[in-house]
Motif scaffolding. Structure first.
Motif, PDB file in Angstrom:
ATOM      1  N   ILE A  33      12.138 -50.719 -30.729  1.00  0.00           N
ATOM      2  CA  ILE A  33      13.119 -51.610 -30.989  1.00  0.00           C
ATOM      3  C   ILE A  33      13.334 -52.321 -32.327  1.00  0.00           C
ATOM      4  O   ILE A  33      14.252 -52.454 -32.705  1.00  0.00           O
ATOM      5  CB  ILE A  33      13.328 -52.588 -29.532  1.00  0.00           C
ATOM      6  N   HIS A  34      12.045 -52.664 -32.702  1.00  0.00           N
ATOM      7  CA  HIS A  34      12.091 -53.534 -33.992  1.00  0.00           C
ATOM      8  C   HIS A  34      12.691 -52.682 -35.216  1.00  0.00           C
ATOM      9  O   HIS A  34      13.216 -53.002 -36.119  1.00  0.00           O
ATOM     10  CB  HIS A  34      10.799 -53.827 -34.194  1.00  0.00           C
ATOM     11  N   GLU A  35      12.139 -51.196 -35.120  1.00  0.00           N
ATOM     12  CA  GLU A  35      12.940 -50.544 -36.201  1.00  0.00           C
ATOM     13  C   GLU A  35      14.338 -50.324 -36.169  1.00  0.00           C
ATOM     14  O   GLU A  35      14.998 -49.915 -37.252  1.00  0.00           O
ATOM     15  CB  GLU A  35      12.467 -48.906 -35.890  1.00  0.00           C
ATOM     16  N   ARG A  36      15.094 -50.682 -35.014  1.00  0.00           N
ATOM     17  CA  ARG A  36      16.537 -50.563 -35.051  1.00  0.00           C
ATOM     18  C   ARG A  36      17.077 -51.852 -35.629  1.00  0.00           C
ATOM     19  O   ARG A  36      18.473 -52.130 -35.806  1.00  0.00           O
ATOM     20  CB  ARG A  36      16.932 -50.700 -33.582  1.00  0.00           C
ATOM     21  N   SER A  37      16.202 -53.036 -35.932  1.00  0.00           N
ATOM     22  CA  SER A  37      16.714 -54.113 -36.712  1.00  0.00           C
ATOM     23  C   SER A  37      17.400 -53.801 -38.036  1.00  0.00           C
ATOM     24  O   SER A  37      17.056 -52.862 -38.804  1.00  0.00           O
ATOM     25  CB  SER A  37      15.522 -55.193 -36.578  1.00  0.00           C
ATOM     26  N   SER A  38      18.344 -54.779 -38.431  1.00  0.00           N
ATOM     27  CA  SER A  38      18.865 -54.676 -39.901  1.00  0.00           C
ATOM     28  C   SER A  38      18.992 -55.882 -40.196  1.00  0.00           C
ATOM     29  O   SER A  38      18.774 -56.942 -39.496  1.00  0.00           O
ATOM     30  CB  SER A  38      20.117 -53.890 -39.407  1.00  0.00           C
ATOM     31  N   ALA A  39      19.703 -56.229 -41.370  1.00  0.00           N
ATOM     32  CA  ALA A  39      20.064 -57.545 -41.696  1.00  0.00           C
ATOM     33  C   ALA A  39      20.986 -58.321 -40.883  1.00  0.00           C
ATOM     34  O   ALA A  39      20.831 -59.586 -40.747  1.00  0.00           O
ATOM     35  CB  ALA A  39      20.370 -57.590 -43.330  1.00  0.00           C
ATOM     36  N   GLU A  40      22.093 -57.543 -40.467  1.00  0.00           N
ATOM     37  CA  GLU A  40      22.863 -58.339 -39.492  1.00  0.00           C
ATOM     38  C   GLU A  40      22.317 -58.434 -37.975  1.00  0.00           C
ATOM     39  O   GLU A  40      22.960 -59.301 -37.236  1.00  0.00           O
ATOM     40  CB  GLU A  40      24.072 -57.480 -39.440  1.00  0.00           C
ATOM     41  N   GLU A  41      21.335 -57.468 -37.367  1.00  0.00           N
ATOM     42  CA  GLU A  41      21.122 -57.389 -36.216  1.00  0.00           C
ATOM     43  C   GLU A  41      19.637 -57.119 -35.760  1.00  0.00           C
ATOM     44  O   GLU A  41      19.110 -56.369 -36.640  1.00  0.00           O
ATOM     45  CB  GLU A  41      21.874 -56.191 -35.472  1.00  0.00           C
ATOM     46  N   VAL A  42      18.839 -58.365 -35.582  1.00  0.00           N
ATOM     47  CA  VAL A  42      17.651 -58.293 -35.225  1.00  0.00           C
ATOM     48  C   VAL A  42      17.201 -58.481 -33.749  1.00  0.00           C
ATOM     49  O   VAL A  42      17.728 -58.940 -32.928  1.00  0.00           O
ATOM     50  CB  VAL A  42      17.032 -59.628 -36.098  1.00  0.00           C
ATOM     51  N   ALA A  43      15.915 -57.612 -33.458  1.00  0.00           N
ATOM     52  CA  ALA A  43      15.320 -57.588 -31.973  1.00  0.00           C
ATOM     53  C   ALA A  43      13.979 -58.137 -32.321  1.00  0.00           C
ATOM     54  O   ALA A  43      13.242 -57.875 -33.183  1.00  0.00           O
ATOM     55  CB  ALA A  43      15.492 -56.333 -31.569  1.00  0.00           C
ATOM     56  N   ARG A  44      13.715 -59.063 -31.387  1.00  0.00           N
ATOM     57  CA  ARG A  44      12.384 -59.571 -31.181  1.00  0.00           C
ATOM     58  C   ARG A  44      11.864 -59.686 -30.057  1.00  0.00           C
ATOM     59  O   ARG A  44      12.721 -59.966 -28.934  1.00  0.00           O
ATOM     60  CB  ARG A  44      12.348 -61.089 -31.771  1.00  0.00           C
ATOM     61  N   VAL A  45      10.532 -59.132 -29.659  1.00  0.00           N
ATOM     62  CA  VAL A  45      10.156 -58.966 -28.253  1.00  0.00           C
ATOM     63  C   VAL A  45       9.184 -59.968 -28.087  1.00  0.00           C
ATOM     64  O   VAL A  45       8.233 -60.203 -28.775  1.00  0.00           O
ATOM     65  CB  VAL A  45       9.691 -57.691 -28.072  1.00  0.00           C
ATOM     66  N   GLY A  46       9.116 -60.594 -26.934  1.00  0.00           N
ATOM     67  CA  GLY A  46       8.259 -61.317 -26.397  1.00  0.00           C
ATOM     68  C   GLY A  46       7.975 -61.432 -25.037  1.00  0.00           C
ATOM     69  O   GLY A  46       8.816 -61.449 -24.239  1.00  0.00           O
ATOM     70  N   GLY A  47       6.868 -60.708 -24.565  1.00  0.00           N
ATOM     71  CA  GLY A  47       6.534 -60.367 -23.066  1.00  0.00           C
ATOM     72  C   GLY A  47       7.606 -59.316 -22.658  1.00  0.00           C
ATOM     73  O   GLY A  47       7.868 -58.350 -23.316  1.00  0.00           O
ATOM     74  N   ARG A  48       8.340 -59.682 -21.755  1.00  0.00           N
ATOM     75  CA  ARG A  48       9.374 -58.699 -21.021  1.00  0.00           C
ATOM     76  C   ARG A  48      10.790 -59.416 -21.375  1.00  0.00           C
ATOM     77  O   ARG A  48      12.058 -58.927 -20.553  1.00  0.00           O
ATOM     78  CB  ARG A  48       9.106 -58.732 -19.437  1.00  0.00           C
ATOM     79  N   ALA A  49      10.866 -59.844 -22.701  1.00  0.00           N
ATOM     80  CA  ALA A  49      12.040 -60.131 -22.982  1.00  0.00           C
ATOM     81  C   ALA A  49      12.450 -59.654 -24.503  1.00  0.00           C
ATOM     82  O   ALA A  49      11.449 -59.771 -25.238  1.00  0.00           O
ATOM     83  CB  ALA A  49      12.226 -61.703 -22.925  1.00  0.00           C
ATOM     84  N   VAL A  50      13.544 -59.324 -24.972  1.00  0.00           N
ATOM     85  CA  VAL A  50      14.040 -58.888 -25.932  1.00  0.00           C
ATOM     86  C   VAL A  50      15.007 -59.860 -26.468  1.00  0.00           C
ATOM     87  O   VAL A  50      16.062 -59.875 -25.756  1.00  0.00           O
ATOM     88  CB  VAL A  50      14.350 -57.514 -26.178  1.00  0.00           C
ATOM     89  N   HIS A  51      14.844 -60.623 -27.525  1.00  0.00           N
ATOM     90  CA  HIS A  51      15.741 -61.501 -28.226  1.00  0.00           C
ATOM     91  C   HIS A  51      16.747 -60.618 -28.999  1.00  0.00           C
ATOM     92  O   HIS A  51      15.945 -60.128 -29.937  1.00  0.00           O
ATOM     93  CB  HIS A  51      15.202 -62.792 -28.959  1.00  0.00           C
ATOM     94  N   LEU A  52      18.147 -60.468 -28.855  1.00  0.00           N
ATOM     95  CA  LEU A  52      18.900 -59.888 -29.785  1.00  0.00           C
ATOM     96  C   LEU A  52      19.580 -60.877 -30.426  1.00  0.00           C
ATOM     97  O   LEU A  52      20.416 -61.566 -30.013  1.00  0.00           O
ATOM     98  CB  LEU A  52      19.798 -59.109 -28.906  1.00  0.00           C
ATOM     99  N   LEU A  53      19.356 -60.923 -31.722  1.00  0.00           N
ATOM    100  CA  LEU A  53      20.093 -61.903 -32.666  1.00  0.00           C
ATOM    101  C   LEU A  53      21.119 -61.150 -33.409  1.00  0.00           C
ATOM    102  O   LEU A  53      20.777 -60.294 -34.241  1.00  0.00           O
ATOM    103  CB  LEU A  53      19.280 -62.458 -33.714  1.00  0.00           C
ATOM    104  N   LEU A  54      22.350 -61.530 -33.137  1.00  0.00           N
ATOM    105  CA  LEU A  54      23.550 -60.687 -33.579  1.00  0.00           C
ATOM    106  C   LEU A  54      24.322 -61.635 -34.766  1.00  0.00           C
ATOM    107  O   LEU A  54      24.373 -62.920 -34.640  1.00  0.00           O
ATOM    108  CB  LEU A  54      24.320 -60.052 -32.522  1.00  0.00           C
ATOM    109  N   GLY A  55      24.968 -60.944 -35.690  1.00  0.00           N
ATOM    110  CA  GLY A  55      25.729 -61.654 -36.543  1.00  0.00           C
ATOM    111  C   GLY A  55      27.157 -61.766 -36.011  1.00  0.00           C
ATOM    112  O   GLY A  55      27.373 -61.784 -34.705  1.00  0.00           O
ATOM    113  N   SER A  56      28.054 -62.285 -36.777  1.00  0.00           N
ATOM    114  CA  SER A  56      29.345 -62.575 -36.305  1.00  0.00           C
ATOM    115  C   SER A  56      30.292 -61.653 -35.791  1.00  0.00           C
ATOM    116  O   SER A  56      31.309 -61.715 -35.075  1.00  0.00           O
ATOM    117  CB  SER A  56      30.024 -63.269 -37.694  1.00  0.00           C
TER     118      SER A  56
END
Length: 176
Positions: free
Chosen positions: A118-141
């Motif tokens: 899932i981390h490999e799918r991250s880009s400058a505009e879209e980032v995934a961060r995993v903590g335990g059983r949660a994936v934080h998806l940080l998305l652009g505009s």
């Protein structure tokens, strides 16, 4: 009695998957759980139960929801402490991010290989961060056209349901 927070996946989508929060509460009470509360109509429920096994709790709820609705409702359960940690992780993972922040809640803890995928799918505009059983998806505009979605999370990490960070924070404040 221990307290848990359950997140229902894929309800209130279209005409055939309706599950109003009052019906959710009634189904949870019918299993014998108490102290039941719901929050908005996206499938968030707090309850108390003497059961301690997350797998047994999820199975009991899923069986009750299937019996009540006639369709499967995958359910993901967290303790209040786990939910607080997810909300706290949001601050750490966002690190100044000003776009949209969604959290995919996972049924199972991901493996290191799954996390790397899932981390490999991250880009400058879209980032995934995993903590335990949660994936934080940080998305652009342009989040409506995001390539990093809950569907991608599910394909790589298994059953998940998604909430925006506002809901996660509200639930952590209200129920934890």
């Amino acid at each position: 009695m221990a307290t848990y927070v359950g997140f229902l996946r894929a309800i209130n989508l279209g005409a055939t998957r309706k599950f109003p929060k009052d019906a959710i509460a009634a189904a949870v009470e019918a299993v014998g759980f108490s102290g039941v509360e719901t929050y908005i109509n996206t499938g968030n429920v707090r309850f108390e139960t003497p059961l301690r096994s997350r797998a047994r709790i999820e199975a009991a709820l899923e069986d009750a929801f299937l019996a009540d609705r006639g369709f499967e409702v995958p359910t993901i359960v967290f303790t209040p402490a786990e939910l607080r940690e997810i909300a706290a992780d949001a601050e750490k993972f966002a690190d100044g991010h000003e776009g949209r922040h969604y959290v995919s809640l996972l049924k199972k803890t991901p493996t290191e290989a799954q996390i790397a995928a899932i981390h490999e799918r991250s880009s400058a505009e879209e980032v995934a961060r995993v903590g335990g059983r949660a994936v934080h998806l940080l998305l652009g505009s342009n989040y409506h056209e995001a390539k990093l979605t809950n569907a991608v999370v599910e394909r790589l990490l298994g059953v998940a349901t998604n909430r925006n960070l506002t809901v996660i924070r509200a639930l952590a404040e209200k129920w934890c």
